[in-house]
Motif scaffolding. Structure first.
Motif, short mmCIF file in Angstrom:
data_model
loop_
_atom_site.label_atom_id
_atom_site.label_comp_id
_atom_site.label_asym_id
_atom_site.label_seq_id
_atom_site.Cartn_x
_atom_site.Cartn_y
_atom_site.Cartn_z
N VAL A 95 0.83 -1.23 -0.10
CA VAL A 95 -0.04 0.11 0.11
C VAL A 95 1.07 1.25 -0.07
O VAL A 95 1.92 1.39 0.72
CB VAL A 95 -1.13 -0.06 1.13
CG1 VAL A 95 -1.90 1.22 1.23
CG2 VAL A 95 -1.92 -1.24 1.33
N GLU A 96 0.68 2.15 -0.79
CA GLU A 96 1.36 3.46 -1.03
C GLU A 96 0.48 4.44 -0.70
O GLU A 96 -0.54 4.77 -1.33
CB GLU A 96 1.96 3.53 -2.37
CG GLU A 96 2.77 4.85 -2.56
CD GLU A 96 3.38 4.95 -4.03
OE1 GLU A 96 4.66 4.72 -4.13
OE2 GLU A 96 2.45 4.84 -4.96
N VAL A 97 0.74 5.41 0.34
CA VAL A 97 -0.09 6.28 1.07
C VAL A 97 0.82 7.74 0.52
O VAL A 97 2.06 7.83 1.03
CB VAL A 97 -0.32 6.36 2.32
CG1 VAL A 97 -1.04 7.43 2.79
CG2 VAL A 97 -0.99 5.04 2.53
N LYS A 98 0.34 8.63 -0.46
CA LYS A 98 1.17 9.69 -0.56
C LYS A 98 0.27 11.09 -0.63
O LYS A 98 -0.95 11.19 -0.87
CB LYS A 98 1.85 9.53 -1.90
CG LYS A 98 0.88 9.33 -3.03
CD LYS A 98 1.75 9.19 -4.53
CE LYS A 98 0.83 8.48 -5.72
NZ LYS A 98 1.58 7.96 -6.54
N LYS A 99 0.87 12.12 -0.51
CA LYS A 99 0.21 13.48 -0.44
C LYS A 99 0.04 13.82 -1.94
O LYS A 99 1.10 13.85 -2.56
CB LYS A 99 0.88 14.52 0.39
CG LYS A 99 0.43 15.77 0.47
CD LYS A 99 1.46 16.82 0.68
CE LYS A 99 2.40 17.07 -0.36
NZ LYS A 99 2.75 18.36 -0.83
N SER A 100 -1.08 13.99 -2.52
CA SER A 100 -1.32 14.63 -3.77
C SER A 100 -1.18 16.29 -3.84
O SER A 100 -0.99 16.63 -4.78
CB SER A 100 -2.55 13.91 -4.31
OG SER A 100 -3.68 14.16 -3.76
N SER A 101 -1.65 16.70 -2.76
CA SER A 101 -1.72 18.25 -2.73
C SER A 101 -2.04 18.59 -1.29
O SER A 101 -2.24 17.74 -0.46
CB SER A 101 -2.83 18.71 -3.46
OG SER A 101 -4.06 18.46 -2.86
N GLY A 102 -1.67 19.90 -0.92
CA GLY A 102 -1.54 20.33 0.25
C GLY A 102 -0.21 20.34 1.12
O GLY A 102 0.80 20.40 0.47
N ASP A 103 -0.33 20.58 2.37
CA ASP A 103 0.79 20.70 3.21
C ASP A 103 1.62 19.55 3.44
O ASP A 103 1.05 18.73 4.02
CB ASP A 103 0.42 21.51 4.31
CG ASP A 103 1.86 21.92 5.00
OD1 ASP A 103 2.85 21.99 4.60
OD2 ASP A 103 1.64 22.31 6.50
N THR A 104 3.02 19.31 3.19
CA THR A 104 3.58 18.25 3.35
C THR A 104 3.67 18.05 5.00
O THR A 104 3.65 16.86 5.29
CB THR A 104 5.07 18.28 2.84
OG1 THR A 104 5.04 18.42 1.43
CG2 THR A 104 5.87 17.04 3.30
N LEU A 105 3.99 19.02 5.86
CA LEU A 105 4.03 19.07 7.04
C LEU A 105 2.63 18.31 7.86
O LEU A 105 2.53 17.67 8.60
CB LEU A 105 4.47 20.08 7.91
CG LEU A 105 6.01 20.64 7.47
CD1 LEU A 105 6.31 22.28 7.93
CD2 LEU A 105 6.99 19.61 8.15
N GLU A 106 1.57 18.76 7.32
CA GLU A 106 0.21 18.44 7.71
C GLU A 106 0.04 16.75 7.38
O GLU A 106 -0.30 16.20 8.23
CB GLU A 106 -0.83 19.03 7.13
CG GLU A 106 -2.20 18.80 7.64
CD GLU A 106 -3.31 19.70 6.72
OE1 GLU A 106 -4.32 19.43 7.28
OE2 GLU A 106 -3.13 20.60 6.12
N PHE A 107 0.50 16.49 6.16
CA PHE A 107 0.49 15.18 5.89
C PHE A 107 1.24 14.19 6.73
O PHE A 107 0.73 13.19 7.10
CB PHE A 107 1.01 15.00 4.31
CG PHE A 107 1.05 13.42 4.05
CD1 PHE A 107 0.23 12.65 3.51
CD2 PHE A 107 2.46 12.99 3.94
CE1 PHE A 107 0.54 11.34 3.31
CE2 PHE A 107 2.90 11.75 3.27
CZ PHE A 107 1.79 10.96 3.18
N GLN A 108 2.62 14.71 7.14
CA GLN A 108 3.32 13.94 7.99
C GLN A 108 2.76 13.84 9.47
O GLN A 108 2.67 12.74 9.98
CB GLN A 108 4.98 14.59 7.94
CG GLN A 108 5.61 14.49 6.82
CD GLN A 108 6.77 15.18 6.72
OE1 GLN A 108 7.02 16.15 7.54
NE2 GLN A 108 7.77 14.99 5.51
N LYS A 109 2.12 14.96 9.63
CA LYS A 109 1.61 14.87 10.99
C LYS A 109 0.44 14.05 11.27
O LYS A 109 0.24 12.98 12.23
CB LYS A 109 1.19 16.14 11.59
CG LYS A 109 0.54 16.63 12.76
CD LYS A 109 -0.11 17.86 12.89
CE LYS A 109 -0.60 17.92 14.35
NZ LYS A 109 -1.41 19.35 14.68
#
Length: 155
Positions: A95-109
């Motif tokens: 399973v690959e979970v990736k940020k496609s848009s928005g803030d990278t720090l929010e994704f990591q949090k």
């Protein structure tokens, strides 16, 4: 239905062939991967539950792709996360979970505080964790000190 992987896909997912370190800093990851021994339906169900709890809008696409999107605008727009499920064997999925848009720090949090803990019962292994552990084990603080012993003097 999840996407199937061929040998070239599997090789490209191998950490040894991961060239992303040349293009982005390790602490700025925009995607994470994990493997699971659960059926795709269980993985999808778990991701849906997490999205509902986080108040993310969810849309299931063909080929094992789930799109999750925030309801409000963040620092860098609306956070959008894609989760794609690849079938390695009928009982083993990547399973690959990736940020496609928005803030990278929010994704990591969200990944660190919400998704990873909520996925722990279906994750077999997180990709890259073994490498990180091996690198930590090689840090000077973890290397045992060697003592120099001089050979005995003949009398």
């Amino acid at each position: 239905m999840p996407s199937n992987l061929n040998a070239f896909d599997i090789i490209s997912f191998s950490p040894g062939f991961d060239l992303s370190g040349l293009f982005e800093e390790n602490d700025r990851k925009k995607e994470v991967r994990f493997t699971s021994r659960q059926p795709a339906s269980t993985i999808i169900s778990k991701l849906r539950d997490i999205a509902k709890r986080l108040k993310l809008k969810i849309d299931k696409k063909d080929g094992g792709l789930l799109k999750m999107e925030g309801l409000k605008e963040g620092r860098k727009g609306v956070l959008s996360i894609d989760a794609e499920i690849f079938e390695v064997t009928p009982n083993f999925h990547l399973v690959e979970v990736k940020k496609s848009s928005g803030d990278t720090l929010e994704f990591q949090k969200i990944m660190k505080q919400d998704m990873r803990p909520a996925l722990k019962d279906i994750v077999w292994t997180w990709q890259g964790e073994q490498q990180q552990q091996e690198q930590q084990d090689l840090q000077p603080s973890h290397v045992p000190q060697l003592q120099v012993v001089s050979p005995p003097q003949d009398s």
